[in-house]
Design an enzyme around this catalytic site. Structure first.
Site, short mmCIF file in Angstrom:
data_model
loop_
_atom_site.label_atom_id
_atom_site.label_comp_id
_atom_site.label_asym_id
_atom_site.label_seq_id
_atom_site.Cartn_x
_atom_site.Cartn_y
_atom_site.Cartn_z
N HIS A 232 -4.01 -6.07 -5.95
CA HIS A 232 -5.44 -6.26 -5.72
C HIS A 232 -6.24 -5.42 -6.70
O HIS A 232 -5.95 -4.27 -6.95
CB HIS A 232 -5.83 -5.93 -4.27
CG HIS A 232 -5.36 -4.61 -3.75
ND1 HIS A 232 -4.03 -4.33 -3.48
CD2 HIS A 232 -6.03 -3.47 -3.44
CE1 HIS A 232 -3.91 -3.08 -3.01
NE2 HIS A 232 -5.12 -2.54 -2.98
N HIS B 27 0.37 -5.83 -2.21
CA HIS B 27 0.01 -7.14 -2.76
C HIS B 27 -1.07 -6.82 -3.79
O HIS B 27 -2.11 -6.22 -3.44
CB HIS B 27 -0.51 -8.06 -1.64
CG HIS B 27 -0.88 -9.45 -2.09
ND1 HIS B 27 -0.36 -10.59 -1.49
CD2 HIS B 27 -1.74 -9.89 -3.04
CE1 HIS B 27 -0.88 -11.67 -2.07
NE2 HIS B 27 -1.72 -11.27 -3.02
N CYS C 1 2.60 -9.96 5.07
CA CYS C 1 1.71 -9.29 4.11
C CYS C 1 0.26 -9.58 4.47
O CYS C 1 -0.16 -10.74 4.53
CB CYS C 1 2.02 -9.78 2.69
SG CYS C 1 0.74 -9.32 1.49
N ASP D 130 -14.08 -5.13 0.60
CA ASP D 130 -13.17 -4.11 1.12
C ASP D 130 -13.72 -3.61 2.46
O ASP D 130 -14.92 -3.33 2.57
CB ASP D 130 -13.07 -2.96 0.12
CG ASP D 130 -11.89 -2.05 0.38
OD1 ASP D 130 -10.99 -1.97 -0.46
OD2 ASP D 130 -11.85 -1.40 1.47
#
Lengths: 118, 118
Positions: free
Chosen positions: B99, B97, B3, B29
């Site tokens: 976020h 995952h 991951c 990001d």
């Protein structure tokens, strides 16, 4: 307190309520920005995420467990959805009572994707 | 587990980390959709909001207290910001995952407002 969302929570102002419990009220946004546009509000008057206190930790956690439950109830959990908090006028928040937007129901990714949003 | 966000949390894959503690890692990001676009992830591997368990209630609450803290640190708390969870591929989620997107830094409401978003 002259708060529209407090009044909706107290049911003295009408709304299309789809779920309620001791802590949250869930209703349709009157100005939908997606085919499905729901608001999840706590009965407790919290202005915004900027106004959270440590004591609100559990309430916020429950808010997202409620969002998960509502998504399943609306049968949008597998198709996917977005959850959005706008914080402050400059973040697009219009009503000063914490509300979580649940957006869903797009036909496809073209309809869903908008420039400027992840 | 293969991951990407677990690897970023473990710092075996690089990222522009701006904050970390025992439970969360916060980084920029790499494909920003706003002038400021930050991701807040729990170290715990949770796939999405659809995968929350009752035991995650406190973690999610802390995630938003962390978001509030980061907004203050970045000095965007007063100007305003948006917090977004995409859930599932159909909701625009790309990495499995959990976020939380923090978006901010628009010049004005015209730059901020996008059709299809509240």
């Amino acid at each position: 307190m002259d708060c529209l969302f407090c009044k909706i929570a107290q049911e003295t102002v009408p709304a299309s309520i789809i779920y309620k419990d001791d802590e949250f009220v869930v209703f349709k946004d009157i100005n939908p920005k997606a085919p499905i546009h729901i608001l999840i509000i706590p009965r407790k008057h919290i202005v915004s995420i900027n106004h959270l206190e440590a004591e609100d930790e559990s309430l916020i956690g429950k808010m997202f467990l409620t969002a998960k439950k509502i998504a399943k109830k609306l049968e949008i959990d597998e198709k996917g959805y977005k959850l959005v908090f706008n914080v402050g006028r400059g973040g697009g928040q219009i009503i000063d009572h914490l509300h979580l937007h649940l957006l869903a129901g797009w036909k496809n990714s073209t309809e869903r994707n908008v420039p400027g949003m992840p």
